[in-house]
Design an enzyme around this catalytic site. Structure first.
Site, short mmCIF file in Angstrom:
data_model
loop_
_atom_site.label_atom_id
_atom_site.label_comp_id
_atom_site.label_asym_id
_atom_site.label_seq_id
_atom_site.Cartn_x
_atom_site.Cartn_y
_atom_site.Cartn_z
N HIS A 80 -27.53 9.58 -30.66
CA HIS A 80 -28.54 8.86 -31.44
C HIS A 80 -29.24 7.84 -30.58
O HIS A 80 -28.61 7.12 -29.82
CB HIS A 80 -27.88 8.15 -32.63
CG HIS A 80 -28.86 7.38 -33.46
ND1 HIS A 80 -29.60 7.97 -34.46
CD2 HIS A 80 -29.24 6.08 -33.42
CE1 HIS A 80 -30.39 7.06 -35.00
NE2 HIS A 80 -30.20 5.91 -34.39
N ASP A 159 -27.66 4.68 -48.26
CA ASP A 159 -28.40 4.07 -47.16
C ASP A 159 -29.91 4.08 -47.44
O ASP A 159 -30.59 3.12 -47.17
CB ASP A 159 -28.10 4.80 -45.84
CG ASP A 159 -28.98 4.28 -44.70
OD1 ASP A 159 -28.84 3.08 -44.36
OD2 ASP A 159 -29.82 5.03 -44.19
N ARG A 166 -33.86 -3.49 -48.17
CA ARG A 166 -33.84 -4.42 -47.02
C ARG A 166 -35.25 -4.66 -46.51
O ARG A 166 -35.60 -5.77 -46.12
CB ARG A 166 -32.97 -3.84 -45.90
CG ARG A 166 -31.48 -3.98 -46.17
CD ARG A 166 -30.66 -3.11 -45.22
NE ARG A 166 -30.90 -3.44 -43.83
CZ ARG A 166 -30.72 -2.58 -42.81
NH1 ARG A 166 -30.29 -1.34 -43.04
NH2 ARG A 166 -30.95 -2.95 -41.58
N SER A 181 -25.76 1.40 -41.21
CA SER A 181 -26.80 2.35 -41.62
C SER A 181 -26.86 3.53 -40.65
O SER A 181 -26.82 4.70 -41.05
CB SER A 181 -28.14 1.61 -41.69
OG SER A 181 -29.23 2.49 -41.74
N LYS A 185 -25.12 7.70 -41.19
CA LYS A 185 -25.89 8.94 -41.11
C LYS A 185 -25.28 9.92 -40.09
O LYS A 185 -25.25 11.13 -40.31
CB LYS A 185 -27.35 8.63 -40.77
CG LYS A 185 -28.10 8.07 -41.98
CD LYS A 185 -29.52 7.66 -41.67
CE LYS A 185 -29.56 6.32 -41.01
NZ LYS A 185 -30.73 5.49 -41.31
N1 URA Z 1 -32.39 2.48 -38.19
C1 URA Z 1 -31.58 2.83 -39.19
O1 URA Z 1 -31.29 4.00 -39.40
N2 URA Z 1 -31.08 1.86 -39.98
C2 URA Z 1 -31.37 0.57 -39.81
O2 URA Z 1 -30.88 -0.24 -40.56
C3 URA Z 1 -32.22 0.22 -38.76
C4 URA Z 1 -32.72 1.20 -37.94
#
Ligand code: URA
Ligand code: CA
Length: 432
Positions: A80, A159, A166, A181, A185
Site C-alpha cells: 500500500h 471505514d 472525518r 483506516s 482495508k
Molecule cells: N487514506 C485512508 O485510506 N484513510 C485515511 O484515513 C487517510 C488516508
C-alpha cells in the site's frame, strides 16, 4: 455511546466491547453521526493506545465483506502506498515479486487524484479487464502467481462512513484514525502480510518527515498486533516519482522499468519495496538476498514475462510491451523550455500533479472521465543541470490551448544558479 464518548474525552482507554459497540452501531445506522463526530474529535484530541488502534482496525475490517484468499497457497503479501504523483510502483512490483514465486493477489482502486489509480492506468491497455469474480481472481493467482483487479464487494463499510464524517469534522489528520483506516482495508482484502510505502514531501498526505514516521510506526505496530507481518518504507514525494505522470504514459514507464530501462528512482523504490515483499513472502531471509534476486529478474526478462502473462490472462493485448503505439496517444506533444540556465532546485510534486490533472489525466469528482492518453514526461529532475530553452518536460495533450497548464508548471519548477543536491529517495525502512 454517551459513556464511550465521555471515557475517551477524559483520556481513558476504550476496551474491545466499547470499540465493537461503536463500530457495529455506526455501521448499522443505530448510532447517529453527531455522537460519532464527538467520539472522533475525542480520539483526535486524546489519541489511542496501541491496543485500541488494533481493536479499532479489526472491528472496521470485520464490518463488511472480507476477501478469503486462503485457496491461494503461500503468504499473500499486499502493498500500500499513501499516495503520490506519478507513482507507478504497483504495476512494476506485482509481476516483479510474482516472478520470484511469491503470490501477488492485488486489489486496487480508482480513486480521486492527479492521475487515475492503478486500475485506471491498466485500462489504458487495450482489452485488459479488471472486473472479475473472486473465484476467477484466485484461479488467476494460483495459475500465474499474479493478478491485479478492481475492488469488489462491500469492504469496510465502517471505514467508508467514518472517513466521510472525518472529512467534514476536521478529524482526518489523526494518526490512529488514518492508520486504522488504511490497515482495516488491507486486512479485509485478505492480506497475510503488508508492505507500506509512506510518502513524505509536498506531494504527500504527510508533508513532514516526522509525521510520516509516526504514521509508519503506527501502521507497523497495528499489523504486528493483529498477526500480519508488516514493514514500511518512508520515501520521498517532494518531486514526482520517475518521469511519467499520466495513465498510458505510466504504463509505458512501467514497461520500461520491467525491461530494466526505467528511471533510477522508480527502479530503486521498486527494489526496496519488492525486497520487503519477498522477505515477508517467506522466500528468503534478508532484504539483501531478495534485492539480488529481484535485480536478476529485471535484467533477465523474467519480470517482464510475468507482466505479459498477467496482461494476457486478463484479456489485455500484451503486444503493447513491444509496440508502444498500441497505447492511447495524445494528439499534441509540446515541450516546455527552461526559462533560464542553472540547476533544477524544486519541482513541487502536488502542483505538477495538478497540471497533469488539468490536462485530463485525473478525476476532480467521482464521476469525471479520465483522458488516459494525456500527461507529462519530465526530462529534468531536482539536481539536474539545465540550459536555457532546453526542454524541462514534454506535455502530452489532446488540446492545444494549454497556457494555463504551462503557467502552472512554470510556477511549480524552480531553477537556481548554484548546484543542488538530489533529494533523498528512501528515508527509512521500519520493520518493527
Ligand atoms: N487514506 C485512508 O485510506 N484513510 C485515511 O484515513 C487517510 C488516508
Ligand atoms: Ca512516474
Amino acid at each position: 455511546m454517551y459513556d464511550i464518548i465521555e471515557k475517551k474525552r477524559d483520556g481513558l482507554e476504550l476496551n474491545q466491547e466499547e470499540i465493537q459497540f461503536f463500530i457495529d452501531g455506526y455501521t448499522s445506522n443505530e448510532i447517529p453521526d453527531y455522537q460519532v463526530s464527538a467520539l472522533l474529535m475525542a480520539i483526535f484530541l486524546q489519541g489511542m493506545r496501541a491496543k485500541e488502534r488494533a481493536l479499532l482496525t479489526m472491528a472496521m475490517a470485520e464490518s463488511g465483506d472480507q476477501i478469503d484468499l486462503s485457496a491461494i497457497s503461500g503468504v499473500k503479501v499486499d502493498k500500500h502506498s499513501t499516495g503520490g504523483v506519478g507513482d507507478t510502483t504497483t504495476l512494476i512490483l506485482a509481476p516483479l515479486v510474482a516472478s520470484l514465486g511469491v503470490p501477488v493477489a492485488k486489489m486496487s482502486g480508482r480513486g480521486l487524484g492527479h492521475t487515475g489509480g492503478t486500475i485506471d492506468k491498466l485500462e489504458a491497455i487495450p482489452g485488459f479487464h479488471v472486473e472479475i469474480t473472486n473465484d476467477e481472481f484466485i484461479d488467476l493467482v494460483n495459475t500465474n502467481k499474479v493478478a491485479v483487479v478492481g475492488q469488489s464487494g462491500n469492504l469496510t463499510p465502517a471505514d467508508k462512513k467514518i472517513y466521510g464524517l472525518r472529512d467534514v469534522t476536521a478529524t482526518v489528520s489523526s494518526i490512529p484514525l488514518i492508520a486504522s483506516s488504511i490497515m482495516s482495508k488491507k486486512i479485509a482484502s485478505g492480506a497475510d502480510a503488508i508492505v507500506l510505502d509512506v510518502k513524505t514531501g509536498t506531494g504527500a498526505f504527510m508533508k513532514e518527515l516526522q509525521d510520516a514516521e509516526e504514521l509508519a510506526h503506527a501502521m507497523v505496530s497495528i499489523g504486528n498486533h493483529v498477526g500480519r507481518n508488516t514493514m514500511a518504507v518512508i520515501s520521498d514525494m517532494s518531486q514526482p516519482l520517475g518521469r511519467a505522470i499520466g495513465n498510458a504514459l505510466e504504463i509505458q514507464e512501467a514497461i520500461d522499468t520491467l525491461k530494466n530501462e526505467g528511471p533510477e528512482d522508480l527502479t530503486e523504490l521498486c527494489l526496496t519495496l519488492g525486497s520487503q515483499m519477498v522477505v515477508l513472502g517467506g522466500k528468503v531471509e534478508t532484504v539483501e538476498e531478495a534485492r539480488e534476486l529481484l535485480k536478476e529478474s529485471l535484467s533477465n526478462g523474467s519480470a517482464l514475462k510475468y507482466f505479459k502473462t498477467m496482461l494476457k490472462a486478463q484479456g489485455g493485448d500484451n503486444k503493447v510491451v513491444d509496440e508502444p503505439s498500441l497505447l492511447p496517444r495524445a494528439e499534441f506533444k509540446i515541450d516546455l523550455p527552461a526559462p533560464a540556465s542553472g540547476f533544477v532546485s524544486n519541482m513541487v510534486a502536488d502542483d505538477i500533479g495538478v497540471a497533469a490533472s488539468m490536462l485530463g489525466a485525473g478525476r476532480t469528482t467521482k464521476d469525471s472521465v479520465i483522458d488516459l492518453a494525456v500527461g507529462l514526461v519530465l526530462h529534468k529532475k531536482v539536481g539536474d543541470k539545465v540550459e536555457e530553452h532546453e526542454p524541462l518536460l514534454t506535455i502530452y495533450s489532446n488540446n492545444q490551448d494549454i497556457e494555463a497548464v504551462k503557467d502552472k508548471l512554470y510556477d511549480s519548477i524552480q531553477i537556481s544558479e548554484e548546484a543542488v543536491a538530489k533529494p533523498t529517495l528512501i528515508y527509512e525502512t521500519i520493520t518493527e
